[in-house]
Design an enzyme around this catalytic site. Structure first.
Site, short mmCIF file in Angstrom:
data_model
loop_
_atom_site.label_atom_id
_atom_site.label_comp_id
_atom_site.label_asym_id
_atom_site.label_seq_id
_atom_site.Cartn_x
_atom_site.Cartn_y
_atom_site.Cartn_z
N VAL A 11 69.58 9.24 -26.63
CA VAL A 11 69.49 8.42 -27.84
C VAL A 11 70.87 7.81 -28.17
O VAL A 11 70.98 6.60 -28.39
CB VAL A 11 68.97 9.24 -29.04
CG1 VAL A 11 69.11 8.46 -30.34
CG2 VAL A 11 67.51 9.62 -28.84
N GLU A 150 65.55 8.11 -35.37
CA GLU A 150 65.42 7.22 -34.22
C GLU A 150 64.05 7.40 -33.57
O GLU A 150 63.59 8.51 -33.39
CB GLU A 150 66.54 7.58 -33.21
CG GLU A 150 66.77 6.55 -32.18
CD GLU A 150 66.84 5.15 -32.76
OE1 GLU A 150 67.86 4.79 -33.33
OE2 GLU A 150 65.85 4.40 -32.64
N GLU A 154 61.62 7.21 -24.36
CA GLU A 154 62.26 7.19 -23.04
C GLU A 154 61.47 6.21 -22.16
O GLU A 154 60.25 6.15 -22.23
CB GLU A 154 62.24 8.59 -22.41
CG GLU A 154 63.13 9.54 -23.14
CD GLU A 154 63.29 10.87 -22.44
OE1 GLU A 154 63.28 10.91 -21.21
OE2 GLU A 154 63.40 11.87 -23.17
N ASN A 208 55.99 12.14 -34.97
CA ASN A 208 55.78 12.73 -33.65
C ASN A 208 54.63 13.74 -33.66
O ASN A 208 53.89 13.84 -32.69
CB ASN A 208 57.08 13.37 -33.14
CG ASN A 208 57.98 12.33 -32.49
OD1 ASN A 208 57.58 11.20 -32.28
ND2 ASN A 208 59.21 12.71 -32.19
N PHE A 249 48.42 5.55 -27.76
CA PHE A 249 48.39 7.02 -27.75
C PHE A 249 46.98 7.60 -27.69
O PHE A 249 46.68 8.64 -28.27
CB PHE A 249 49.20 7.61 -28.92
CG PHE A 249 50.65 7.70 -28.54
CD1 PHE A 249 51.40 6.56 -28.37
CD2 PHE A 249 51.25 8.92 -28.28
CE1 PHE A 249 52.72 6.61 -27.96
CE2 PHE A 249 52.57 8.99 -27.86
CZ PHE A 249 53.29 7.83 -27.70
N LEU A 250 46.11 6.87 -26.99
CA LEU A 250 44.75 7.38 -26.77
C LEU A 250 44.48 7.50 -25.28
O LEU A 250 43.34 7.34 -24.85
CB LEU A 250 43.73 6.47 -27.46
CG LEU A 250 43.63 6.59 -28.98
CD1 LEU A 250 42.61 5.61 -29.53
CD2 LEU A 250 43.28 8.01 -29.42
N GLY A 253 45.21 12.90 -20.56
CA GLY A 253 46.05 13.38 -19.47
C GLY A 253 46.16 14.88 -19.50
O GLY A 253 45.37 15.57 -20.15
N CYS A 260 60.67 15.53 -27.17
CA CYS A 260 60.44 15.39 -28.63
C CYS A 260 59.12 15.95 -29.14
O CYS A 260 59.13 16.78 -30.05
CB CYS A 260 60.54 13.91 -29.01
SG CYS A 260 62.19 13.27 -28.80
N LYS A 263 58.77 19.79 -29.31
CA LYS A 263 59.67 20.49 -30.23
C LYS A 263 59.41 20.10 -31.68
O LYS A 263 59.49 20.93 -32.59
CB LYS A 263 61.15 20.31 -29.83
CG LYS A 263 61.85 19.08 -30.30
CD LYS A 263 63.36 19.20 -30.14
CE LYS A 263 64.02 17.94 -30.66
NZ LYS A 263 65.45 17.97 -30.72
C1 UDX Z 1 58.50 10.23 -28.36
C2 UDX Z 1 58.15 9.26 -29.48
O1 UDX Z 1 57.10 8.39 -29.03
C3 UDX Z 1 59.38 8.47 -29.90
O2 UDX Z 1 59.08 7.63 -31.00
C4 UDX Z 1 60.50 9.45 -30.27
O3 UDX Z 1 61.69 8.78 -30.59
C5 UDX Z 1 60.78 10.41 -29.14
O4 UDX Z 1 59.55 11.07 -28.78
P1 UDX Z 1 58.96 10.09 -25.73
O5 UDX Z 1 59.25 11.56 -25.80
O6 UDX Z 1 59.87 9.20 -24.97
O7 UDX Z 1 58.88 9.48 -27.22
O8 UDX Z 1 57.51 9.96 -25.10
P2 UDX Z 1 56.10 9.34 -25.52
O9 UDX Z 1 55.95 8.01 -24.94
O10 UDX Z 1 55.89 9.47 -26.97
O11 UDX Z 1 55.12 10.36 -24.75
C6 UDX Z 1 55.13 11.75 -25.07
C7 UDX Z 1 54.14 12.50 -24.22
O12 UDX Z 1 52.80 12.15 -24.57
C8 UDX Z 1 54.24 12.24 -22.71
O13 UDX Z 1 54.05 13.46 -22.03
C9 UDX Z 1 53.11 11.28 -22.43
O14 UDX Z 1 52.65 11.33 -21.11
C10 UDX Z 1 52.06 11.77 -23.42
N1 UDX Z 1 51.08 10.73 -23.80
C11 UDX Z 1 51.49 9.63 -24.48
C12 UDX Z 1 49.73 10.90 -23.46
O15 UDX Z 1 49.35 11.90 -22.83
N2 UDX Z 1 48.86 9.94 -23.85
C13 UDX Z 1 49.22 8.84 -24.55
O16 UDX Z 1 48.34 8.01 -24.87
C14 UDX Z 1 50.59 8.68 -24.87
#
Ligand code: UDX
Length: 430
Positions: A11, A150, A154, A208, A249-250, A253, A260, A263
């Site tokens: 970050v 923030e 990633e 989150n 986010f739907l 998996g 993030c 935790k």
């Molecule tokens: C997350 C938050 O999205 C971000 O706003 C914050 O700043 C940091 O944490 P990140 O950890 O980079 O970001 O990953 P993200 O894209 O959110 O995915 C998190 C997990 O969820 C991954 O394991 C991903 O594979 C899973 N995921 C995400 C799903 O299984 N399905 C989805 O539809 C989206």
């Protein structure tokens, strides 16, 4: 403006590079000398799309500098604290010692009005504590502590920086608001949300946790679809078009992972317990996500249970595509379950092998590409949704595998195409 970013993690580094791209003069410090030396050479210490070019460009323009000294606080208008706050399992809360330590260390260098921004994800009340630490150490210091959480993801951190959905600003100080607005002025599209520091700190954790809940909902819906019929992809699409729900986010998996979501959900649930306001929903999400990872390992084994000395080709190790990060990666946890059961596993990931190696060590074999991993395999497992896995040469694969079985945890394989070459393809929720 003169900005000092403390902490060159994923970050902090992204912010430092991007704020310098906006035209500010930025110094980014970190106590790890090696990291700073690497960055000074224009080399990235993390894998992040488009960050390398901006790093080199802004180093050349001299708007971006790297250093190890806290003395740089003296010239800064804004100090952004972006140090790690890992979850401490023994205390059941974030370990915030690094933040408090920085707060103590910067105090003696504050010699004019300075804004201290807390960027790290923290427990509610942290800004108050940081303010108290600085005041106690230097009662004359002229400063404001502001919470600006923030939301960078990633793999798309640069895009997210320049296209934020919102910029949350937790402060009661009008002066601080004016300075921070100036800081973000060069950003074309921006929406500020002004709130108290406590609410701002909570927004990050709540966001989150909500995202984790959304993912877990669709994961359970996928299991449901498998039992009753229906395609979770279509269900998610149909649901998501309702603006109140949204399409993001739907995707189903093997469970959510990363630095993030795991935790922050744990932090919210444990804080709820401590203050007597249990988050039963989040507790269920955490438990459900952990169980999902185990059940995906069991399911993988069930496909090869009748094959003696089965070999698994395991594709994808990062917690999601577009990153080399393996922290709390469901893929890694599943591999660990598989090897604990004595199964032979050959892994491949386009970016995360180096990081995975530090956990998996010599317990698996490592392939250079998908085809090397698939050689003589009894099953191909897809655990991370890398784009390149969507366009594999199934004709070639059909000649090198031992058994034509696919377990597609992320629904990325073209089932019809694989079927043409005799593969049985098991998907998730459809
Ligand atoms: C997350 C938050 O999205 C971000 O706003 C914050 O700043 C940091 O944490 P990140 O950890 O980079 O970001 O990953 P993200 O894209 O959110 O995915 C998190 C997990 O969820 C991954 O394991 C991903 O594979 C899973 N995921 C995400 C799903 O299984 N399905 C989805 O539809 C989206």
């Amino acid at each position: 403006m003169n900005i000092l970013v403390i902490g060159a993690g994923y970050v902090g580094l992204t912010m430092a590079v991007c704020f310098s791209e906006l035209g500010h003069s930025v110094i980014c410090i970190d106590k790890q000398k090696n990291k700073i030396n690497t960055l000074l050479k224009g080399k990235l210490t993390t894998f992040e799309k488009n960050l390398d070019k901006l790093l080199i460009k802004n180093l050349k323009s001299k708007r971006l500098k790297f250093d190890i000294s806290m003395k740089n606080v003296a010239n800064a208008d804004v100090v952004m604290i972006s140090v790690g706050t890992p979850f401490d399992d023994s205390l059941n809360r974030y370990d915030q010692n690094a933040i408090y330590c920085v707060a103590k260390n910067i105090t003696k260098f504050i010699n004019k009005y300075t804004i201290i921004v807390i960027k790290s994800t923290v427990e509610v009340g942290t800004c108050d504590r940081v303010e108290q630490i600085i005041k106690e150490a230097n009662p004359k210091a002229d400063f404001d502590v502001v919470s600006i959480p923030e939301f960078l993801r990633e793999g798309s951190a640069v895009y997210d920086f320049f296209n934020p959905d919102r910029i949350i600003m937790g402060t009661e100080s009008q002066h601080a608001k004016d300075v921070i607005k100036k800081l973000y002025k060069p950003l074309k599209k921006k929406k500020f949300v002004f709130t108290s520091r406590c609410s701002s700190e909570l927004i990050k954790c709540a966001s989150n946790s909500f995202l984790a809940t959304k993912i877990h909902f669709i994961n359970e819906m996928a299991d449901f679809c498998e039992k009753v019929g229906g395609n979770v992809y279509d269900v998610a699409h149909g649901m998501g078009l309702d603006k109140r729900i949204g399409v993001e986010f739907l995707k189903t998996g093997p469970g959510y992972g990363g630095g993030c979501l795991p935790k922050d959900t744990k932090a919210l649930a444990s804080l709820g317990k401590r203050v007597g306001a249990n988050f039963n929903l989040i507790e269920a999400v955490i438990c459900g996500n952990e169980n999902r990872i185990k059940s995906f390992a069991t399911k993988t084994l069930s496909f090869v249970e009748n094959i003696k000395n089965a070999k698994i080709a395991f594709l994808g190790l990062a917690f999601k595509s577009g990153t080399d990060d393996c922290r709390f990666s469901p893929a890694i946890d599943i591999v660990l379950h598989l090897i604990n059961k004595g199964t032979k596993v050959c892994v491949y990931d386009p970016a995360a092998t180096k990081n995975a190696r530090s956990v998996l060590k010599t317990k698996v074999s490592y392939a250079k590409n998908e085809y090397e991993a698939a050689k003589d395999a009894d099953i191909m497992v897809f655990a991370t949704e890398w784009k390149q896995f969507r366009s594999l040469d199934w004709a070639k694969l059909s000649k090198i595998v031992n058994s034509k079985i696919i377990f597609d945890m992320r629904n990325i394989v073209d089932r019809q195409e694989a079927l043409k070459y005799g593969f049985e393809c098991y998907k998730t929720g459809c």
